[in-house]
Design a protein around this motif. Structure first.
Motif, PDB file in Angstrom:
ATOM      1  N   GLN A 125       8.285 -14.104  -5.661  1.00 41.38           N
ATOM      2  CA  GLN A 125       7.295 -14.474  -4.652  1.00 41.38           C
ATOM      3  C   GLN A 125       6.604 -13.196  -4.182  1.00 41.38           C
ATOM      4  N   LYS A 126       5.357 -13.001  -4.591  1.00 42.95           N
ATOM      5  CA  LYS A 126       4.679 -11.724  -4.365  1.00 42.95           C
ATOM      6  C   LYS A 126       4.573 -11.372  -2.883  1.00 42.95           C
TER       7      LYS A 126
ATOM      8  N   ARG B 277      -1.632  -5.364   6.249  1.00 39.07           N
ATOM      9  CA  ARG B 277      -2.030  -6.295   5.187  1.00 39.07           C
ATOM     10  C   ARG B 277      -1.882  -5.590   3.854  1.00 39.07           C
ATOM     11  N   TRP B 278      -1.401  -6.333   2.880  1.00 35.41           N
ATOM     12  CA  TRP B 278      -1.202  -5.821   1.536  1.00 35.41           C
ATOM     13  C   TRP B 278      -2.364  -6.296   0.661  1.00 35.41           C
ATOM     14  N   ASN B 279      -3.118  -5.347   0.110  1.00 35.16           N
ATOM     15  CA  ASN B 279      -4.233  -5.683  -0.771  1.00 35.16           C
ATOM     16  C   ASN B 279      -3.695  -6.060  -2.149  1.00 35.16           C
ATOM     17  N   GLN B 280      -3.967  -7.295  -2.569  1.00 37.65           N
ATOM     18  CA  GLN B 280      -3.429  -7.805  -3.826  1.00 37.65           C
ATOM     19  C   GLN B 280      -4.518  -8.166  -4.829  1.00 37.65           C
ATOM     20  N   GLY B 281      -5.776  -7.814  -4.516  1.00 39.18           N
ATOM     21  CA  GLY B 281      -6.843  -8.211  -5.418  1.00 39.18           C
ATOM     22  C   GLY B 281      -7.194  -9.673  -5.319  1.00 39.18           C
ATOM     23  N   THR B 282      -6.971 -10.279  -4.155  1.00 40.77           N
ATOM     24  CA  THR B 282      -7.245 -11.695  -3.948  1.00 40.77           C
ATOM     25  C   THR B 282      -8.562 -11.859  -3.184  1.00 40.77           C
ATOM     26  N   PRO B 283      -9.117 -13.082  -3.116  1.00 38.34           N
ATOM     27  CA  PRO B 283     -10.352 -13.286  -2.346  1.00 38.34           C
ATOM     28  C   PRO B 283     -10.202 -12.899  -0.877  1.00 38.34           C
ATOM     29  N   GLU B 284      -8.986 -12.970  -0.344  1.00 35.47           N
ATOM     30  CA  GLU B 284      -8.783 -12.591   1.051  1.00 35.47           C
ATOM     31  C   GLU B 284      -9.056 -11.107   1.287  1.00 35.47           C
ATOM     32  N   ASP B 285      -8.928 -10.290   0.232  1.00 35.25           N
ATOM     33  CA  ASP B 285      -9.190  -8.858   0.382  1.00 35.25           C
ATOM     34  C   ASP B 285     -10.643  -8.594   0.759  1.00 35.25           C
ATOM     35  N   ALA B 286     -11.562  -9.417   0.255  1.00 36.81           N
ATOM     36  CA  ALA B 286     -12.974  -9.255   0.615  1.00 36.81           C
ATOM     37  C   ALA B 286     -13.177  -9.500   2.100  1.00 36.81           C
ATOM     38  N   GLU B 287     -12.436 -10.457   2.636  1.00 41.53           N
ATOM     39  CA  GLU B 287     -12.519 -10.715   4.077  1.00 41.53           C
ATOM     40  C   GLU B 287     -12.002  -9.524   4.871  1.00 41.53           C
TER      41      GLU B 287
ATOM     42  N   GLN C   2      -0.622   1.503   1.245  1.00 41.13           N
ATOM     43  CA  GLN C   2      -0.726   0.384   0.308  1.00 41.13           C
ATOM     44  C   GLN C   2       0.214   0.581  -0.879  1.00 41.13           C
ATOM     45  N   ALA C   3       0.349   1.852  -1.333  1.00 40.82           N
ATOM     46  CA  ALA C   3       1.301   2.134  -2.416  1.00 40.82           C
ATOM     47  C   ALA C   3       2.734   1.888  -1.953  1.00 40.82           C
ATOM     48  N   THR C   4       3.024   2.232  -0.699  1.00 42.40           N
ATOM     49  CA  THR C   4       4.362   1.996  -0.157  1.00 42.40           C
ATOM     50  C   THR C   4       4.671   0.506  -0.080  1.00 42.40           C
ATOM     51  N   TYR C   5       3.650  -0.308   0.239  1.00 43.88           N
ATOM     52  CA  TYR C   5       3.860  -1.748   0.274  1.00 43.88           C
ATOM     53  C   TYR C   5       4.345  -2.279  -1.072  1.00 43.88           C
ATOM     54  N   GLU C   6       3.942  -1.627  -2.166  1.00 45.06           N
ATOM     55  CA  GLU C   6       4.360  -2.083  -3.488  1.00 45.06           C
ATOM     56  C   GLU C   6       5.853  -1.896  -3.717  1.00 45.06           C
ATOM     57  N   ASP C   7       6.493  -1.038  -2.913  1.00 45.96           N
ATOM     58  CA  ASP C   7       7.944  -0.890  -3.028  1.00 45.96           C
ATOM     59  C   ASP C   7       8.659  -2.220  -2.800  1.00 45.96           C
ATOM     60  N   LEU C   8       8.033  -3.092  -1.999  1.00 42.50           N
ATOM     61  CA  LEU C   8       8.637  -4.394  -1.750  1.00 42.50           C
ATOM     62  C   LEU C   8       8.665  -5.233  -3.020  1.00 42.50           C
ATOM     63  N   GLY C   9       7.613  -5.107  -3.827  1.00 42.50           N
ATOM     64  CA  GLY C   9       7.610  -5.829  -5.090  1.00 42.50           C
ATOM     65  C   GLY C   9       8.699  -5.334  -6.030  1.00 42.50           C
ATOM     66  N   VAL C  10       8.881  -4.001  -6.059  1.00 43.37           N
ATOM     67  CA  VAL C  10       9.937  -3.429  -6.895  1.00 43.37           C
ATOM     68  C   VAL C  10      11.310  -3.886  -6.415  1.00 43.37           C
ATOM     69  N   SER C  11      11.519  -3.834  -5.098  1.00 41.44           N
ATOM     70  CA  SER C  11      12.808  -4.213  -4.543  1.00 41.44           C
ATOM     71  C   SER C  11      13.089  -5.693  -4.745  1.00 41.44           C
ATOM     72  N   GLN C  12      12.048  -6.522  -4.607  1.00 37.27           N
ATOM     73  CA  GLN C  12      12.256  -7.952  -4.805  1.00 37.27           C
ATOM     74  C   GLN C  12      12.601  -8.261  -6.261  1.00 37.27           C
ATOM     75  N   ALA C  13      11.970  -7.538  -7.189  1.00 37.51           N
ATOM     76  CA  ALA C  13      12.294  -7.738  -8.603  1.00 37.51           C
ATOM     77  C   ALA C  13      13.753  -7.398  -8.873  1.00 37.51           C
TER      78      ALA C  13
ATOM     79  N   PHE D 226      17.102  -5.247  -0.354  1.00 43.58           N
ATOM     80  CA  PHE D 226      15.722  -5.673  -0.102  1.00 43.58           C
ATOM     81  C   PHE D 226      15.391  -5.592   1.386  1.00 43.58           C
ATOM     82  N   ILE D 227      16.336  -6.004   2.229  1.00 49.11           N
ATOM     83  CA  ILE D 227      16.115  -5.911   3.675  1.00 49.11           C
ATOM     84  C   ILE D 227      15.963  -4.457   4.099  1.00 49.11           C
ATOM     85  N   ALA D 228      16.827  -3.581   3.556  1.00 49.05           N
ATOM     86  CA  ALA D 228      16.734  -2.161   3.890  1.00 49.05           C
ATOM     87  C   ALA D 228      15.387  -1.592   3.450  1.00 49.05           C
ATOM     88  N   ASP D 229      14.913  -1.982   2.273  1.00 45.42           N
ATOM     89  CA  ASP D 229      13.616  -1.504   1.796  1.00 45.42           C
ATOM     90  C   ASP D 229      12.482  -2.038   2.660  1.00 45.42           C
TER      91      ASP D 229
END
Length: 482
Positions: free
Chosen positions: A20-21, A41-51, A81-92, A146-149
């Protein structure tokens, strides 16, 4: 075969999981908003990023406030924003820890070399068995990681917000210091021009003329250095905000505010930091997950690989055989003693680091609190004592100059001293707000009460720029209007 097939399907279902991204980002946003009242906010390349991009343009279109600067950084800072990606790594990693190992399917077929006999086939399906029992504990360890990250990422967001507030105050102060330097240059140029006229009239010596010209040139150089420092401070803030192109034309017109009339309560800040600091909470979670990882290794130290499965075989001239299989690793040499020793050392290391972080946090809070109170006292001393005295000195000097009891250069020196005092006051106020941002970072969020922070700094003094005229002032050479 039907019961075995159903068991295999259940096993397969228990090992499946999805990514779950957005997971973790909502928790980070809630933690940050709870502590400083601003959203991430985490920029994910979605339409919400334009907003979000349009919202950034709205924030930057008007005069940039400190709160808006923090909001822009939380939404747009590239490092964050790069640090936010750590959550994706930790979740994986967490999802991977919850997956069972894939079953192994093997088979072979043998063909007769001569014309006699029939082909021989053999198939087996094997699954690692210990994974079924260790899966809950492995998932627990990964979830705690994951919680610690998540806590670490939120802590980085708060640290970025504090750095933005400090740099914002620095830019505000630098703009006012540039304004003061310009005042000094105007006064110095006027004094040098007057000295030239007086030297031409024979009223001052060449030494006095050289002194005034040198003072004007030094004032010009000081202004250039101050303007360069302002450019550097602006670029520092621009980098923190992650801006480029037309967005770098943001402006700050608000004056640096004076310290509030009443300081916020600063008692029990050590306990607040221990309770609220996200990096300390992350260190606690790290110690817990290391202990659980250690328990996992201890509980399986006498179990190697345990594989169970089914096997079917048909001899060349015999019936087809079918039955269960069992494969065991005998823990004769490797009983995970090295892994356990490593985890024990890492657990003790985590405990020591948690203690170090807690001790340092308490000490840093005490030091930051002392610095804040001292700088507040310095700023108040300048505002309520030094500046009024300098104003009084200037007014009395003006009166004595008007009465022709003092020379013009004494009056100019009084004005320079007044400007110097104002510069020291602005720097003290700047240091106060920077120290306050540091203290908020060290306690992990806003201070207990921040309701009295809207006081505005007193207006800057009028530019002390004397101008020459053609009237004659007895005893002073060419007349001036100070």
């Amino acid at each position: 075969m039907r019961p075995l097939a159903l068991a295999g399907m259940a096993l397969l279902a228990s090992g499946c999981a999805t990514i779950q991204k957005e997971r973790g980002h909502a928790e980070v946003a809630a933690l940050v908003e709870e502590r400083i009242g601003r959203k991430t906010r985490w920029n994910q390349g979605t339409p919400e990023d334009a907003e979000v991009s349009r919202h950034l343009d709205t924030l930057l279109a008007d005069d940039l406030s400190s709160d808006h600067a923090v909001e822009v950084a939380l939404l747009n800072n590239p490092a964050l924003q790069a640090t936010y990606e750590d959550l994706g790594v930790s979740q994986a990693d967490m999802v991977q820890a919850g997956l069972l190992t894939n079953p192994t399917l093997s088979g072979s077929i043998g063909f007769p070399i001569s014309n006699e006999g029939v082909s021989e086939t053999e198939f087996s399906l094997v699954q690692e068995f210990v994974d079924l029992f260790t899966l809950p504990l492995r998932k627990r360890v990964a979830k705690e990681q994951f919680i610690a990250d998540t806590l670490r990422v939120a802590h980085e967001a708060l640290a970025t917000a504090a750095e933005v507030r400090k740099t914002y105050s620095q830019v505000q102060a630098r703009q006012q210091l540039v304004e003061l330097r310009r005042m000094v240059l105007v006064a110095a140029d006027s004094a040098a021009e007057l000295a030239t006229l007086q030297f031409g009239a024979g009223n001052i010596t060449e030494l006095e003329l050289a002194n005034e010209r040198a003072a004007a040139e030094e004032a010009r150089l000081d202004l250039a250095q101050e303007e360069l420092a302002l450019v550097e401070d602006r670029e520092h803030l621009t980098r923190l905000l992650g801006l480029w192109g037309p967005r770098t034309q943001w402006s700050i017109t608000q004056k640096l505010p004076a310290p509030p009339d009443e300081e916020v309560p600063l008692e029990h800040l050590e306990s607040l930091a221990i309770r609220q600091r996200l990096d300390i909470d992350a260190a606690r979670k790290q110690v817990e997950l290391l202990w659980n990882a250690l328990e996992l290794s201890r509980s399986t130290r006498f179990f190697g690989r345990v594989e169970v499965g089914v096997h079917t075989h048909r001899d060349a001239n015999g019936p087809r055989l079918f039955g269960p299989t069992l494969s065991l690793d005998l823990p004769i040499f490797d009983q995970r003693q090295a892994v356990i020793a490593k985890l024990e050392a890492q657990h003790r290391q985590g405990e020591r680091r948690l203690t170090e972080l807690s001790v340092n946090a308490r000490s840093e809070v005490r030091a930051a609190r002392a610095r804040l109170l001292t700088l507040r006292g310095v700023a108040e001393r300048y505002r309520h004592v030094v500046l009024p005295l300098r104003e009084k000195v200037l007014s009395q000097t003006q009166l004595q100059y008007n009465a022709m009891q003092l020379g013009l250069y004494v009056l100019l020196e009084a004005k320079r001293s007044q400007v110097t005092a104002w510069r020291a006051y602005i720097e003290a106020v700047r240091d106060y707000w920077m120290a306050r941002a540091d203290l908020e970072r060290l306690v992990g969020g806003r201070l207990p009460s921040t309701s009295a922070e809207t006081d505005t700094a007193p207006a800057l003094p009028a530019a002390p720029a004397p101008t020459t005229d053609h009237a004659s002032h007895p005893g002073h050479g060419p007349g001036v209007s100070p």
